[in-house]
Design a protein around this motif. Structure first.
Motif, PDB file in Angstrom:
ATOM      1  N   SER A   1       0.792  -0.937  -0.209  1.00  0.00           N
ATOM      2  CA  SER A   1       0.363  -0.131   0.039  1.00  0.00           C
ATOM      3  C   SER A   1       0.899   1.603   0.331  1.00  0.00           C
ATOM      4  CB  SER A   1      -1.128   0.245   1.007  1.00  0.00           C
ATOM      5  OG  SER A   1      -1.781   1.045   1.178  1.00  0.00           O
TER       6      SER A   1
ATOM      7  N   THR B   1       0.933   4.399  -3.076  1.00  0.00           N
ATOM      8  CA  THR B   1       0.499   5.975  -2.605  1.00  0.00           C
ATOM      9  C   THR B   1       1.503   6.852  -2.244  1.00  0.00           C
ATOM     10  OG1 THR B   1       0.133   4.642  -0.186  1.00  0.00           O
ATOM     11  CG2 THR B   1      -1.597   4.231  -1.689  1.00  0.00           C
TER      12      THR B   1
ATOM     13  N   VAL C   1      -6.107  -1.255  -1.071  1.00  0.00           N
ATOM     14  CA  VAL C   1      -5.079  -1.299  -1.824  1.00  0.00           C
ATOM     15  C   VAL C   1      -5.432  -1.580  -3.386  1.00  0.00           C
ATOM     16  CG1 VAL C   1      -3.109  -2.873  -3.263  1.00  0.00           C
ATOM     17  CG2 VAL C   1      -2.990  -2.737  -0.387  1.00  0.00           C
TER      18      VAL C   1
ATOM     19  N   GLU D   1      -6.967   1.920  -3.452  1.00  0.00           N
ATOM     20  CA  GLU D   1      -5.916   3.022  -3.898  1.00  0.00           C
ATOM     21  C   GLU D   1      -4.880   3.164  -4.979  1.00  0.00           C
ATOM     22  OE1 GLU D   1      -3.137   2.317  -0.731  1.00  0.00           O
ATOM     23  OE2 GLU D   1      -4.141   2.914   1.123  1.00  0.00           O
ATOM     24  N   ASN D   2      -4.696   1.888  -5.830  1.00  0.00           N
ATOM     25  CA  ASN D   2      -4.502   2.246  -6.928  1.00  0.00           C
ATOM     26  C   ASN D   2      -5.460   1.959  -7.981  1.00  0.00           C
ATOM     27  OD1 ASN D   2      -2.125   0.733  -6.030  1.00  0.00           O
ATOM     28  ND2 ASN D   2      -2.773  -1.345  -6.609  1.00  0.00           N
TER      29      ASN D   2
END
Length: 349
Positions: free
Chosen positions: A13, A17, A204, A207-208
């Motif tokens: 993560s 990020t 994750v 966020e991607n």
């Protein structure tokens, strides 16, 4: 095992990020700001604007075809030996220097409407290209709006995923205490730990997706100076249930307002005008032509009056069987020749 799995997810993560969210001072952009930047930098918008200028120049140029044409020509020559004098059209044996000046003008009076229809067609293409600019801007704005909303949606999904991780983490901590006390079986804890790992994976993924959606928005804006962006949250008015406009009316309204549809209609009219231009070739054309020309020749000469010449002649006549001389005098005019100047020969049009 659970601890190492949590560390692995957190590492992934952070690795994903940090490049995107390392800057916390990125200026906020509203939806209108993003659309304005995209309109300013989008290559398709710029290309359509350049095409408008090209069509405008073509339209202006076609209007000038109504004006008469004016052409001029100058010919300079040098001949050696036996030549034809272009001034007298006689043979001369000398070095001959000559030049010709010619001025022509032509104006089309009628040619089957080709000129008029060509001007009309170019004007239609100009107006269609203007609408193409608006249609391109509308499409760019739509793409920016969709990308903008996608970023906001991904932010919401990320917030929900992080909240779910916190909730699941609290459940895992509570279940660990109950398992340690013997109130719950070990299987419950393992299920919650697996759920916690899946929730972290969802964070994750969210966020991607947020990073990708922001990159897509930045790509549409096409501003190299903007490397990170923070969006203003926007409130969307939800339409009420009283919006019951028939689909046919919506479609008819779109036909009248959409720039892409109007541009297509103008190109249809332009194609019909092109047919009229082609039909104009069946008709005879009528034009008015004027031509002026002048020649100069170094062999051109003119005669000038000179001193008269007196000539005395004697003739004999027979008078009473004898030859009697008779003398008479005649006067012949004299003349000389000289070259005609270049400036005077030019006036011999």
């Amino acid at each position: 095992m659970m601890t190492s799995l949590k560390v692995w997810f957190l590492g992934v993560s952070l690795a994903v990020t940090l490049p995107a969210f390392g800057q916390t001072t990125a200026p906020k952009k509203s939806l209108q700001d993003c659309v304005d930047i995209a309109w300013k930098n989008n290559l398709q918008v710029k290309q359509s604007e350049v095409q408008v200028e090209v069509n405008r120049n073509t339209f202006e140029q076609s209007k000038y075809t109504r004006l008469p044409t004016l052409n001029s020509a100058i010919t300079q020559g040098l001949n050696l030996g036996r030549n034809i004098d272009p001034f007298t059209n006689a043979y001369v044996t000398q070095t001959l220097n000559y030049n010709n000046l010619n001025l022509t003008s032509s104006e089309i009076i009628y040619n089957g409407g080709i000129v008029t229809n060509t001007i009309k067609q170019n004007q239609q293409l100009l107006e269609a290209s203007k609408l193409d600019v608006q249609a391109t801007r509308d499409q760019v704005a739509l793409n920016v709006v969709l990308a903008y909303l996608q970023v906001l949606n991904n932010e919401d999904v990320l917030a929900v995923s992080r909240t779910q991780v916190d909730i699941t983490g609290q459940q895992v901590a509570r279940t660990e205490k109950l398992v340690s006390a013997g109130a719950l079986p070990q299987a419950n804890l393992l299920d919650l730990q697996a759920q916690y790992a899946n929730d972290e994976l969802s964070v994750v993924t969210a966020e991607n997706n947020l990073v990708i959606s922001k990159l897509q928005l930045l790509q549409l804006m096409n501003d190299p100076e903007i490397q990170e962006i923070t969006l203003d949250r926007m409130s969307v008015n939800t339409p009420d249930d009283t919006y019951n406009t028939p689909i046919q009316q919506i479609y008819a309204s779109a036909l009248k307002t959409q720039a892409a549809v109007q541009a297509a209609d103008l190109r249809t009219l332009s194609a019909r005008t092109g047919v009229a231009i082609a039909r104009g070739s069946y008709f005879p054309s009528l034009a008015f032509n004027v031509s002026l020309g002048s020649n100069y020749s170094s062999a051109a000469r003119r005669s000038l009056a000179g001193n008269p010449t007196t000539i005395t002649n004697t003739a004999y006549v027979d008078f009473q069987g004898q030859q009697v001389p008779i003398t008479f005098t005649t006067t012949q005019p004299g003349y000389t020749t000289q070259n005609i100047p270049w400036s005077e020969q030019l006036t011999n049009t």
